[in-house]
Design a protein around this motif. Structure first.
Motif, PDB file in Angstrom:
ATOM      1  N   HIS A  43       0.827  -1.196   0.000  1.00  0.00           N
ATOM      2  CA  HIS A  43       0.000   0.000   0.000  1.00  0.00           C
ATOM      3  C   HIS A  43       0.870   1.259   0.000  1.00  0.00           C
ATOM      4  CE1 HIS A  43      -2.988  -3.007   1.275  1.00  0.00           C
ATOM      5  NE2 HIS A  43      -3.887  -2.160   0.812  1.00  0.00           N
ATOM      6  N   GLU A  44       0.246   2.392  -0.243  1.00  0.00           N
ATOM      7  CA  GLU A  44       0.979   3.657  -0.271  1.00  0.00           C
ATOM      8  C   GLU A  44       1.601   3.928   1.094  1.00  0.00           C
ATOM      9  OE1 GLU A  44      -0.906   7.066  -1.896  1.00  0.00           O
ATOM     10  OE2 GLU A  44      -1.839   5.980  -3.560  1.00  0.00           O
ATOM     11  N   GLY A  45       2.870   4.316   1.086  1.00  0.00           N
ATOM     12  CA  GLY A  45       3.565   4.639   2.314  1.00  0.00           C
ATOM     13  C   GLY A  45       3.956   3.456   3.162  1.00  0.00           C
ATOM     14  N   GLU A  46       3.743   2.240   2.641  1.00  0.00           N
ATOM     15  CA  GLU A  46       4.016   1.025   3.418  1.00  0.00           C
ATOM     16  C   GLU A  46       5.337   0.406   2.988  1.00  0.00           C
ATOM     17  OE1 GLU A  46       1.594  -3.065   4.517  1.00  0.00           O
ATOM     18  OE2 GLU A  46       1.752  -2.493   2.405  1.00  0.00           O
ATOM     19  N   SER A  47       5.955  -0.316   3.906  1.00  0.00           N
ATOM     20  CA  SER A  47       7.151  -1.087   3.588  1.00  0.00           C
ATOM     21  C   SER A  47       6.856  -2.559   3.818  1.00  0.00           C
ATOM     22  CB  SER A  47       8.326  -0.650   4.473  1.00  0.00           C
ATOM     23  OG  SER A  47       9.427  -1.510   4.277  1.00  0.00           O
ATOM     24  N   LEU A  48       7.014  -3.367   2.761  1.00  0.00           N
ATOM     25  CA  LEU A  48       6.853  -4.810   2.864  1.00  0.00           C
ATOM     26  C   LEU A  48       8.229  -5.456   2.804  1.00  0.00           C
ATOM     27  CD1 LEU A  48       5.054  -7.406   2.855  1.00  0.00           C
ATOM     28  CD2 LEU A  48       5.189  -7.326   0.354  1.00  0.00           C
ATOM     29  N   GLY A  49       8.604  -6.181   3.850  1.00  0.00           N
ATOM     30  CA  GLY A  49       9.872  -6.885   3.869  1.00  0.00           C
ATOM     31  C   GLY A  49       9.727  -8.256   3.220  1.00  0.00           C
ATOM     32  N   LEU A  50      10.705  -8.638   2.411  1.00  0.00           N
ATOM     33  CA  LEU A  50      10.708  -9.945   1.749  1.00  0.00           C
ATOM     34  C   LEU A  50      11.969 -10.675   2.193  1.00  0.00           C
ATOM     35  CD1 LEU A  50       8.972 -11.528  -0.312  1.00  0.00           C
ATOM     36  CD2 LEU A  50      10.431 -10.615  -2.118  1.00  0.00           C
ATOM     37  N   ARG A 223      12.868  -6.383  10.621  1.00  0.00           N
ATOM     38  CA  ARG A 223      11.971  -6.048  11.735  1.00  0.00           C
ATOM     39  C   ARG A 223      12.023  -4.553  12.027  1.00  0.00           C
ATOM     40  NH1 ARG A 223      11.782  -8.937  17.716  1.00  0.00           N
ATOM     41  NH2 ARG A 223       9.746  -8.103  18.295  1.00  0.00           N
ATOM     42  N   HIS A 224      13.197  -3.959  11.901  1.00  0.00           N
ATOM     43  CA  HIS A 224      13.372  -2.542  12.190  1.00  0.00           C
ATOM     44  C   HIS A 224      12.719  -1.660  11.133  1.00  0.00           C
ATOM     45  CE1 HIS A 224      15.292   1.027  13.800  1.00  0.00           C
ATOM     46  NE2 HIS A 224      15.829   1.290  12.618  1.00  0.00           N
ATOM     47  N   PHE A 225      12.704  -2.142   9.874  1.00  0.00           N
ATOM     48  CA  PHE A 225      12.302  -1.273   8.767  1.00  0.00           C
ATOM     49  C   PHE A 225      10.877  -1.499   8.268  1.00  0.00           C
ATOM     50  CE2 PHE A 225      12.061  -0.068   4.286  1.00  0.00           C
ATOM     51  CZ  PHE A 225      12.592   1.211   4.328  1.00  0.00           C
ATOM     52  N   SER A 226      10.407  -2.740   8.263  1.00  0.00           N
ATOM     53  CA  SER A 226       9.182  -3.085   7.519  1.00  0.00           C
ATOM     54  C   SER A 226       7.934  -3.078   8.383  1.00  0.00           C
ATOM     55  CB  SER A 226       9.345  -4.471   6.873  1.00  0.00           C
ATOM     56  OG  SER A 226      10.473  -4.477   6.020  1.00  0.00           O
ATOM     57  N   HIS A 227       6.821  -2.677   7.766  1.00  0.00           N
ATOM     58  CA  HIS A 227       5.522  -2.738   8.443  1.00  0.00           C
ATOM     59  C   HIS A 227       4.953  -4.158   8.401  1.00  0.00           C
ATOM     60  CE1 HIS A 227       5.754   1.534   6.971  1.00  0.00           C
ATOM     61  NE2 HIS A 227       5.519   1.714   8.248  1.00  0.00           N
ATOM     62  N   ARG A 228       5.119  -4.815   7.242  1.00  0.00           N
ATOM     63  CA  ARG A 228       4.704  -6.208   7.090  1.00  0.00           C
ATOM     64  C   ARG A 228       5.883  -7.005   6.543  1.00  0.00           C
ATOM     65  NH1 ARG A 228       0.797  -7.601   3.407  1.00  0.00           N
ATOM     66  NH2 ARG A 228       1.175  -5.691   2.196  1.00  0.00           N
ATOM     67  N   VAL A 229       5.818  -8.325   6.760  1.00  0.00           N
ATOM     68  CA  VAL A 229       6.925  -9.187   6.343  1.00  0.00           C
ATOM     69  C   VAL A 229       6.370 -10.407   5.620  1.00  0.00           C
ATOM     70  CG1 VAL A 229       8.937 -10.522   7.083  1.00  0.00           C
ATOM     71  CG2 VAL A 229       8.295  -8.445   8.330  1.00  0.00           C
ATOM     72  N   ALA A 230       6.967 -10.736   4.455  1.00  0.00           N
ATOM     73  CA  ALA A 230       6.636 -11.952   3.720  1.00  0.00           C
ATOM     74  C   ALA A 230       7.865 -12.855   3.730  1.00  0.00           C
ATOM     75  CB  ALA A 230       6.230 -11.623   2.284  1.00  0.00           C
ATOM     76  N   VAL A 231       7.657 -14.133   4.048  1.00  0.00           N
ATOM     77  CA  VAL A 231       8.749 -15.104   4.130  1.00  0.00           C
ATOM     78  C   VAL A 231       8.694 -16.011   2.911  1.00  0.00           C
ATOM     79  CG1 VAL A 231       9.813 -16.944   5.502  1.00  0.00           C
ATOM     80  CG2 VAL A 231       8.648 -15.032   6.653  1.00  0.00           C
ATOM     81  N   GLU A 239       4.614 -17.516   4.416  1.00  0.00           N
ATOM     82  CA  GLU A 239       3.926 -16.797   5.498  1.00  0.00           C
ATOM     83  C   GLU A 239       4.052 -15.301   5.252  1.00  0.00           C
ATOM     84  OE1 GLU A 239       3.430 -16.997  10.367  1.00  0.00           O
ATOM     85  OE2 GLU A 239       5.116 -18.012   9.410  1.00  0.00           O
ATOM     86  N   ILE A 240       2.991 -14.578   5.536  1.00  0.00           N
ATOM     87  CA  ILE A 240       3.000 -13.122   5.411  1.00  0.00           C
ATOM     88  C   ILE A 240       2.110 -12.540   6.508  1.00  0.00           C
ATOM     89  CG2 ILE A 240       1.137 -13.158   3.687  1.00  0.00           C
ATOM     90  CD1 ILE A 240       2.506 -10.720   2.382  1.00  0.00           C
ATOM     91  N   ALA A 241       2.638 -11.534   7.211  1.00  0.00           N
ATOM     92  CA  ALA A 241       1.911 -10.974   8.351  1.00  0.00           C
ATOM     93  C   ALA A 241       2.485  -9.614   8.705  1.00  0.00           C
ATOM     94  CB  ALA A 241       2.005 -11.913   9.553  1.00  0.00           C
ATOM     95  N   ASP A 242       1.780  -8.887   9.560  1.00  0.00           N
ATOM     96  CA  ASP A 242       2.348  -7.650  10.077  1.00  0.00           C
ATOM     97  C   ASP A 242       3.548  -7.988  10.951  1.00  0.00           C
ATOM     98  OD1 ASP A 242       1.424  -7.484  13.166  1.00  0.00           O
ATOM     99  OD2 ASP A 242      -0.167  -8.398  11.951  1.00  0.00           O
ATOM    100  N   ARG A 243       4.422  -7.033  11.121  1.00  0.00           N
ATOM    101  CA  ARG A 243       5.698  -7.256  11.788  1.00  0.00           C
ATOM    102  C   ARG A 243       5.546  -7.853  13.177  1.00  0.00           C
ATOM    103  NH1 ARG A 243       8.664  -1.824  12.097  1.00  0.00           N
ATOM    104  NH2 ARG A 243       6.750  -1.318  13.221  1.00  0.00           N
ATOM    105  N   GLU A 244       4.696  -7.265  14.009  1.00  0.00           N
ATOM    106  CA  GLU A 244       4.550  -7.733  15.391  1.00  0.00           C
ATOM    107  C   GLU A 244       4.021  -9.153  15.445  1.00  0.00           C
ATOM    108  OE1 GLU A 244       3.523  -4.820  14.286  1.00  0.00           O
ATOM    109  OE2 GLU A 244       4.948  -3.494  15.321  1.00  0.00           O
ATOM    110  N   SER A 245       3.040  -9.441  14.602  1.00  0.00           N
ATOM    111  CA  SER A 245       2.421 -10.762  14.606  1.00  0.00           C
ATOM    112  C   SER A 245       3.403 -11.829  14.149  1.00  0.00           C
ATOM    113  CB  SER A 245       1.183 -10.757  13.705  1.00  0.00           C
ATOM    114  OG  SER A 245       0.610 -12.047  13.632  1.00  0.00           O
ATOM    115  N   LEU A 246       4.174 -11.544  13.108  1.00  0.00           N
ATOM    116  CA  LEU A 246       5.076 -12.557  12.571  1.00  0.00           C
ATOM    117  C   LEU A 246       6.239 -12.842  13.531  1.00  0.00           C
ATOM    118  CD1 LEU A 246       5.955 -13.432   9.095  1.00  0.00           C
ATOM    119  CD2 LEU A 246       7.933 -12.815  10.479  1.00  0.00           C
TER     120      LEU A 246
END
Length: 337
Positions: A43-50, A223-231, A239-246
């Motif tokens: 989404h706009e303004g979001e960071s997704l970690g891969l 973890r420091h940079f991304s709002h959500r993370v995809a593994v 697996e894909i989830a918001d940072r805290e949940s993952l």
């Protein structure tokens, strides 16, 4: 309340590289299944970690998003426009809005060009003449990324690795992008410099509202940079989830194994008992030329059964997970009590 439309939407994204054989090497004998059916949004303004191990398809995914590679199958939608197989002419209106920061700051900059030429190149190619001229804008960009405007006439070999990566960031910013694909932007840098570059990217995101697809293998940085993370594992998102949940409640065994391998990054005060709880995966990652049937992680998973070999687990939300937490596993990890 309506859900905002994603800036980037990827559906079924697949990239196979043909392996040629026979004589005189004109027959297609197999495919390297580098990326196989990815689904995610940014989404706009979001960071997704891969994240994932080397060779899982992270960098290939980044190059597909920027259309440096042509997808085999699947759909890439940017700002509501399908760019999956768009021609060069069709890509022209959005090319400037999707930029890339490359992994190696030493090979991604032309050693024969000055910093001014490197950073100003995208503006020259796209015929952009900002107020005050291109040189003034380049000097402003150098200042934004923490370099001196006086570096305008210097060459890349005169800079350290961290400074070169800042030049790469300035080049990516030259066309005021809305989405930046950062392909392991700090992995080639000294540990002492990595935090500085990550903090710079975070500041740019806050100030300019840029969206990021942040590709990395360092779970602490993600973890420091991304709002959500995809593994990712062997070409698929498991697996894909918001940072805290993952990070607090990983549900896929592979994610749990990755996190257990770096307790100092996820739990800074980990005691001896936690250190001993690391999950050591046996065997090597299978070849993408001939991936396992069913679940691709089953050959290294301690929970694998016959079902895992015959049925590929879909990437879905488990009933006891958050709505945004998706997992592809027949026998997921139990959530914390």
């Amino acid at each position: 309340m309506t859900t905002p439309t994603p800036l980037l939407e990827v559906s079924g994204l697949t990239k196979y590289f043909p392996v040629m054989g026979g004589f005189p090497f004109k027959r297609r004998i197999a495919d390297v299944q580098a990326v196989d059916g990815l689904d995610f949004t940014v989404h706009e303004g979001e960071s997704l970690g891969l994240v994932g191990e080397s060779g899982c398809g992270k960098s290939t995914t980044g190059r597909l998003i920027t259309r440096l590679l042509e997808p085999t199958r699947g759909r890439i939608t940017y700002a509501g426009r399908d760019i999956s197989h768009a021609s060069r002419k069709e890509l022209a209106p959005v090319r400037s809005e999707i930029q890339m920061i490359f992994q190696d700051p030493y090979s991604s900059l032309n050693p024969r060009q000055t910093v001014g030429k490197i950073v100003g190149g995208p503006m020259e190619v796209n015929g952009i003449n900002p107020p005050g001229g291109q040189e003034k804008r380049v000097r402003e960009l150098l200042e934004i990324v923490g370099l001196s405007p006086e570096h305008y006439n210097r060459f890349p070999h005169e800079f350290s690795g961290g400074q070169r990566q800042r030049i790469g960031v300035a080049r990516a910013l030259a066309l005021q992008p809305k989405l930046i694909v950062a392909d392991e932007p700090v992995s080639a840098l000294d540990v002492s410099i990595q935090a500085q570059v990550v903090n710079l990217l975070q500041q740019l995101q806050r100030d300019m509202g840029i969206s990021f697809l942040f590709i990395a293998h360092d779970l602490a940085i993600v973890r420091h940079f991304s709002h959500r993370v995809a593994v990712m594992y062997l070409g698929k998102i498991v697996e894909i989830a918001d940072r805290e949940s993952l990070y607090s409640a990983p549900r896929h065994p592979y994610t749990r194994a990755l996190l257990s391998a770096v307790p100092e990054a996820t739990v800074p005060d980990a005691d001896a008992e936690q250190q001993d709880s690391r999950i050591r995966l046996t065997g090597d990652v299978p070849s993408p030329l001939n991936p396992p049937s069913g679940c691709r992680f089953r050959t290294r998973c301690w929970k694998a059964t016959e079902k895992c070999a015959t049925d590929e687990p879909p990437l879905i939300r488990l009933t006891d997970s958050k709505e945004s937490h998706l997992t592809a596993c027949h026998f997921p990890e139990e959530p914390p009590a």
